[in-house]
Design a protein around this motif. Structure first.
Motif, PDB file in Angstrom:
ATOM      1  N   ASP A 179     -22.771   4.734  11.626  1.00  0.00           N
ATOM      2  CA  ASP A 179     -22.285   3.584  10.873  1.00  0.00           C
ATOM      3  C   ASP A 179     -22.996   3.542   9.530  1.00  0.00           C
ATOM      4  OD1 ASP A 179     -20.864   2.932  13.165  1.00  0.00           O
ATOM      5  OD2 ASP A 179     -22.382   1.523  13.876  1.00  0.00           O
ATOM      6  N   TYR A 180     -22.228   3.538   8.455  1.00  0.00           N
ATOM      7  CA  TYR A 180     -22.782   3.565   7.103  1.00  0.00           C
ATOM      8  C   TYR A 180     -22.280   2.395   6.277  1.00  0.00           C
ATOM      9  CZ  TYR A 180     -24.150   8.435   7.885  1.00  0.00           C
ATOM     10  OH  TYR A 180     -24.721   9.580   8.372  1.00  0.00           O
ATOM     11  N   VAL A 181     -23.094   2.025   5.292  1.00  0.00           N
ATOM     12  CA  VAL A 181     -22.684   1.099   4.251  1.00  0.00           C
ATOM     13  C   VAL A 181     -22.849   1.842   2.934  1.00  0.00           C
ATOM     14  CG1 VAL A 181     -23.060  -1.139   3.155  1.00  0.00           C
ATOM     15  CG2 VAL A 181     -23.474  -0.874   5.621  1.00  0.00           C
ATOM     16  N   VAL A 182     -21.793   1.870   2.131  1.00  0.00           N
ATOM     17  CA  VAL A 182     -21.819   2.521   0.822  1.00  0.00           C
ATOM     18  C   VAL A 182     -21.986   1.428  -0.229  1.00  0.00           C
ATOM     19  CG1 VAL A 182     -20.593   4.002  -0.798  1.00  0.00           C
ATOM     20  CG2 VAL A 182     -20.301   4.344   1.682  1.00  0.00           C
ATOM     21  N   PHE A 183     -23.024   1.557  -1.040  1.00  0.00           N
ATOM     22  CA  PHE A 183     -23.345   0.595  -2.090  1.00  0.00           C
ATOM     23  C   PHE A 183     -22.972   1.189  -3.446  1.00  0.00           C
ATOM     24  CE2 PHE A 183     -26.189  -0.164   1.415  1.00  0.00           C
ATOM     25  CZ  PHE A 183     -26.259  -1.549   1.508  1.00  0.00           C
ATOM     26  N   ALA A 184     -22.706   0.312  -4.412  1.00  0.00           N
ATOM     27  CA  ALA A 184     -22.372   0.789  -5.754  1.00  0.00           C
ATOM     28  C   ALA A 184     -23.071  -0.053  -6.807  1.00  0.00           C
ATOM     29  CB  ALA A 184     -20.864   0.735  -5.981  1.00  0.00           C
ATOM     30  N   ALA A 233     -16.444   1.410  -8.992  1.00  0.00           N
ATOM     31  CA  ALA A 233     -16.610   2.698  -8.312  1.00  0.00           C
ATOM     32  C   ALA A 233     -16.110   2.620  -6.874  1.00  0.00           C
ATOM     33  CB  ALA A 233     -18.076   3.125  -8.337  1.00  0.00           C
ATOM     34  N   LEU A 234     -16.236   1.447  -6.251  1.00  0.00           N
ATOM     35  CA  LEU A 234     -15.754   1.299  -4.878  1.00  0.00           C
ATOM     36  C   LEU A 234     -14.231   1.369  -4.822  1.00  0.00           C
ATOM     37  CD1 LEU A 234     -18.159  -1.503  -3.623  1.00  0.00           C
ATOM     38  CD2 LEU A 234     -18.348   0.974  -3.262  1.00  0.00           C
ATOM     39  N   ASP A 235     -13.571   0.781  -5.818  1.00  0.00           N
ATOM     40  CA  ASP A 235     -12.111   0.886  -5.881  1.00  0.00           C
ATOM     41  C   ASP A 235     -11.695   2.345  -6.027  1.00  0.00           C
ATOM     42  OD1 ASP A 235     -11.817  -1.892  -5.715  1.00  0.00           O
ATOM     43  OD2 ASP A 235     -11.937  -2.112  -7.902  1.00  0.00           O
ATOM     44  N   ASP A 236     -12.392   3.062  -6.900  1.00  0.00           N
ATOM     45  CA  ASP A 236     -12.107   4.476  -7.122  1.00  0.00           C
ATOM     46  C   ASP A 236     -12.371   5.289  -5.854  1.00  0.00           C
ATOM     47  OD1 ASP A 236     -11.411   6.794  -8.520  1.00  0.00           O
ATOM     48  OD2 ASP A 236     -13.416   7.049  -9.366  1.00  0.00           O
ATOM     49  N   LEU A 237     -13.422   4.940  -5.156  1.00  0.00           N
ATOM     50  CA  LEU A 237     -13.792   5.631  -3.930  1.00  0.00           C
ATOM     51  C   LEU A 237     -12.695   5.526  -2.873  1.00  0.00           C
ATOM     52  CD1 LEU A 237     -16.207   7.129  -2.615  1.00  0.00           C
ATOM     53  CD2 LEU A 237     -17.038   4.913  -1.856  1.00  0.00           C
ATOM     54  N   LEU A 238     -12.017   4.395  -2.830  1.00  0.00           N
ATOM     55  CA  LEU A 238     -10.997   4.149  -1.809  1.00  0.00           C
ATOM     56  C   LEU A 238      -9.575   4.497  -2.251  1.00  0.00           C
ATOM     57  CD1 LEU A 238     -12.292   0.727  -0.446  1.00  0.00           C
ATOM     58  CD2 LEU A 238     -12.571   2.990   0.580  1.00  0.00           C
ATOM     59  N   ALA A 239      -9.380   4.682  -3.546  1.00  0.00           N
ATOM     60  CA  ALA A 239      -8.029   4.872  -4.080  1.00  0.00           C
ATOM     61  C   ALA A 239      -7.342   6.107  -3.493  1.00  0.00           C
ATOM     62  CB  ALA A 239      -8.074   4.986  -5.599  1.00  0.00           C
ATOM     63  N   GLY A 240      -6.167   5.893  -2.918  1.00  0.00           N
ATOM     64  CA  GLY A 240      -5.337   6.995  -2.442  1.00  0.00           C
ATOM     65  C   GLY A 240      -5.864   7.748  -1.240  1.00  0.00           C
ATOM     66  N   LEU A 241      -6.836   7.193  -0.529  1.00  0.00           N
ATOM     67  CA  LEU A 241      -7.381   7.882   0.642  1.00  0.00           C
ATOM     68  C   LEU A 241      -6.362   7.893   1.777  1.00  0.00           C
ATOM     69  CD1 LEU A 241     -11.079   6.745   1.151  1.00  0.00           C
ATOM     70  CD2 LEU A 241     -10.252   9.050   0.752  1.00  0.00           C
ATOM     71  N   ASP A 242      -6.226   9.026   2.419  1.00  0.00           N
ATOM     72  CA  ASP A 242      -5.365   9.147   3.596  1.00  0.00           C
ATOM     73  C   ASP A 242      -6.256   9.609   4.742  1.00  0.00           C
ATOM     74  OD1 ASP A 242      -3.217   9.296   5.303  1.00  0.00           O
ATOM     75  OD2 ASP A 242      -2.527  11.241   4.557  1.00  0.00           O
ATOM     76  N   GLN A 270     -13.292   5.539  10.040  1.00  0.00           N
ATOM     77  CA  GLN A 270     -12.778   4.245   9.648  1.00  0.00           C
ATOM     78  C   GLN A 270     -13.506   3.798   8.394  1.00  0.00           C
ATOM     79  OE1 GLN A 270     -13.985   2.709  13.478  1.00  0.00           O
ATOM     80  NE2 GLN A 270     -11.866   2.205  13.957  1.00  0.00           N
ATOM     81  N   VAL A 271     -12.757   3.191   7.476  1.00  0.00           N
ATOM     82  CA  VAL A 271     -13.312   2.726   6.211  1.00  0.00           C
ATOM     83  C   VAL A 271     -12.728   1.347   5.913  1.00  0.00           C
ATOM     84  CG1 VAL A 271     -13.440   3.172   3.729  1.00  0.00           C
ATOM     85  CG2 VAL A 271     -13.596   5.072   5.321  1.00  0.00           C
ATOM     86  N   PHE A 324     -13.435  11.138   3.919  1.00  0.00           N
ATOM     87  CA  PHE A 324     -14.175  10.169   3.126  1.00  0.00           C
ATOM     88  C   PHE A 324     -15.520  10.731   2.676  1.00  0.00           C
ATOM     89  CE2 PHE A 324     -17.092   6.607   2.520  1.00  0.00           C
ATOM     90  CZ  PHE A 324     -16.393   5.886   1.571  1.00  0.00           C
ATOM     91  N   ALA A 325     -16.185  11.484   3.540  1.00  0.00           N
ATOM     92  CA  ALA A 325     -17.472  12.078   3.173  1.00  0.00           C
ATOM     93  C   ALA A 325     -17.327  12.975   1.954  1.00  0.00           C
ATOM     94  CB  ALA A 325     -18.042  12.866   4.345  1.00  0.00           C
ATOM     95  N   LYS A 326     -16.274  13.766   1.931  1.00  0.00           N
ATOM     96  CA  LYS A 326     -16.049  14.665   0.790  1.00  0.00           C
ATOM     97  C   LYS A 326     -15.764  13.866  -0.476  1.00  0.00           C
ATOM     98  CE  LYS A 326     -14.579  18.492   3.671  1.00  0.00           C
ATOM     99  NZ  LYS A 326     -13.466  19.304   4.136  1.00  0.00           N
ATOM    100  N   ARG A 327     -14.985  12.785  -0.357  1.00  0.00           N
ATOM    101  CA  ARG A 327     -14.711  11.946  -1.522  1.00  0.00           C
ATOM    102  C   ARG A 327     -16.005  11.308  -2.015  1.00  0.00           C
ATOM    103  NH1 ARG A 327     -10.475   8.341  -3.246  1.00  0.00           N
ATOM    104  NH2 ARG A 327      -9.097  10.087  -2.765  1.00  0.00           N
ATOM    105  N   ALA A 328     -16.793  10.730  -1.112  1.00  0.00           N
ATOM    106  CA  ALA A 328     -18.033  10.045  -1.502  1.00  0.00           C
ATOM    107  C   ALA A 328     -19.047  11.012  -2.103  1.00  0.00           C
ATOM    108  CB  ALA A 328     -18.629   9.317  -0.303  1.00  0.00           C
ATOM    109  N   GLY A 329     -19.001  12.274  -1.701  1.00  0.00           N
ATOM    110  CA  GLY A 329     -19.932  13.270  -2.212  1.00  0.00           C
ATOM    111  C   GLY A 329     -19.526  13.882  -3.536  1.00  0.00           C
ATOM    112  N   ALA A 330     -18.373  13.473  -4.067  1.00  0.00           N
ATOM    113  CA  ALA A 330     -17.890  14.036  -5.336  1.00  0.00           C
ATOM    114  C   ALA A 330     -18.840  13.686  -6.479  1.00  0.00           C
ATOM    115  CB  ALA A 330     -16.491  13.509  -5.641  1.00  0.00           C
ATOM    116  N   ALA A 331     -18.947  14.591  -7.433  1.00  0.00           N
ATOM    117  CA  ALA A 331     -19.883  14.425  -8.549  1.00  0.00           C
ATOM    118  C   ALA A 331     -19.649  13.131  -9.313  1.00  0.00           C
ATOM    119  CB  ALA A 331     -19.774  15.620  -9.493  1.00  0.00           C
ATOM    120  N   ARG A 332     -18.413  12.675  -9.387  1.00  0.00           N
ATOM    121  CA  ARG A 332     -18.132  11.477 -10.191  1.00  0.00           C
ATOM    122  C   ARG A 332     -18.771  10.209  -9.621  1.00  0.00           C
ATOM    123  NH1 ARG A 332     -12.854  12.196  -7.684  1.00  0.00           N
ATOM    124  NH2 ARG A 332     -12.103  10.270  -6.740  1.00  0.00           N
ATOM    125  N   PHE A 333     -19.196  10.255  -8.359  1.00  0.00           N
ATOM    126  CA  PHE A 333     -19.830   9.085  -7.757  1.00  0.00           C
ATOM    127  C   PHE A 333     -21.356   9.172  -7.751  1.00  0.00           C
ATOM    128  CE2 PHE A 333     -15.616   9.249  -5.684  1.00  0.00           C
ATOM    129  CZ  PHE A 333     -15.115   8.062  -6.203  1.00  0.00           C
TER     130      PHE A 333
END
Length: 195
Positions: free
Chosen positions: A122-127, A132-141, A148-149, A170-179
Motif C-alpha cells: 500500500d503506497y501513498v504518492v505525494f506531490a 503532477a497528480l493529475d498528469d500522473l493519472l491522466a489516461g491510465l488504463d 488499484q489507484v 502505474f509503477a512505470k508511469r510514476a517512475g517516468a523522468a517527468r515526475f
C-alpha cells in the motif's frame, strides 16, 4: 489549498501543546535517496536540517524521511527550496523533496481506500505540485485485478501486489523522468513510523 506544501492560519491546540505556539511540524520526503549511488547517512541528513535552524529533527528509516519543526510564519515554497538547495550543496546530487504538514499525515494514511492484505503493498504518492497528480493519472488504463489507484486530498493512493512495485502500469508511469522533480511515494508502513 491542498494539505501538502500548504501553511494554514488555523490554531491547532494539540500541535501548540506539543511543538509550541508559532511552530509547525513538517515531514520532508526526499526523492531518490540511498538508491542509484546516492547515499546519505541518516545522521548527516539530520545534522543538515539542524544546521538550517530546524528543531526536533528526526530521521525515519534510510529512505529519506525527515520530521522537523520550524518557527512560523514560513512560506512552504521557500522552505522546500532552501532544503533542496542545502541538500544539493552538501551531498552533491540533484535533490527534490515533497513537504507535508505533519498534522495532516495521519488523516492521509487513515484515508487509504483499499483493503490491506498480506500479499499487497500500500503506497501513498505525494506531490510538490498538485497538477503532477493529475498528469500522473491522466489516461491510465489499469487492470484492477492487479493494481488499484485513487485520488486523495493532495495525494494518490496505490495498491499493488508485493514484488511488482516497479513493474506495473502505474509503477512505470510514476517512475517516468517527468515526475522526478514533483512526486515521491511512501509505503503506508513507513508513513505510520513518521506519525
Amino acid at each position: 489549498m491542498s494539505r501538502t506544501d500548504a501553511a494554514t492560519t488555523r490554531v491547532d491546540p494539540v500541535a501548540d501543546a506539543r511543538y509550541g505556539r508559532g511552530m509547525t511540524n513538517w515531514v520532508a520526503l526526499l526523492r531518490g535517496v540511498n538508491v542509484n549511488g546516492i547515499t546519505i547517512r541518516s545522521a548527516d541528513l539530520a545534522e543538515l536540517f539542524r544546521s538550517l535552524g530546524h528543531a526536533d529533527v528526526r530521521t525515519v528509516l534510510a529512505s529519506g524521511n525527515v520530521v522537523f519543526t520550524t518557527a512560523d510564519p514560513v512560506d512552504p515554497a521557500v522552505l522546500r527550496s532552501s532544503i533542496e538547495q542545502a541538500l544539493r550543496d552538501r551531498f552533491g546530487y540533484d535533490a527534490w523533496i515533497v513537504l507535508v504538514r505533519h498534522d495532516s499525515l495521519a488523516d492521509l494514511v487513515a484515508g487509504f481506500p483499499f483493503a490491506s492484505t498480506a500479499d499487497r503493498h500500500d503506497y501513498v504518492v505525494f506531490a510538490s505540485e498538485p497538477a503532477a497528480l493529475d498528469d500522473l493519472l491522466a489516461g491510465l488504463d489499469l487492470d484492477p485485478a492487479i493494481e488499484q489507484v485513487a485520488r486523495g486530498d493532495g495525494v494518490v493512493y496505490w495498491s499493488c501486489p508485493k514484488g511488482s512495485s516497479t513493474s506495473t502500469t502505474f509503477a512505470k508511469r510514476a517512475g517516468a523522468a517527468r515526475f522526478k522533480r514533483t512526486t515521491t511515494a511512501r509505503n503506508t508502513n513507513t508513513l505510520r513510523k513518521l506519525l
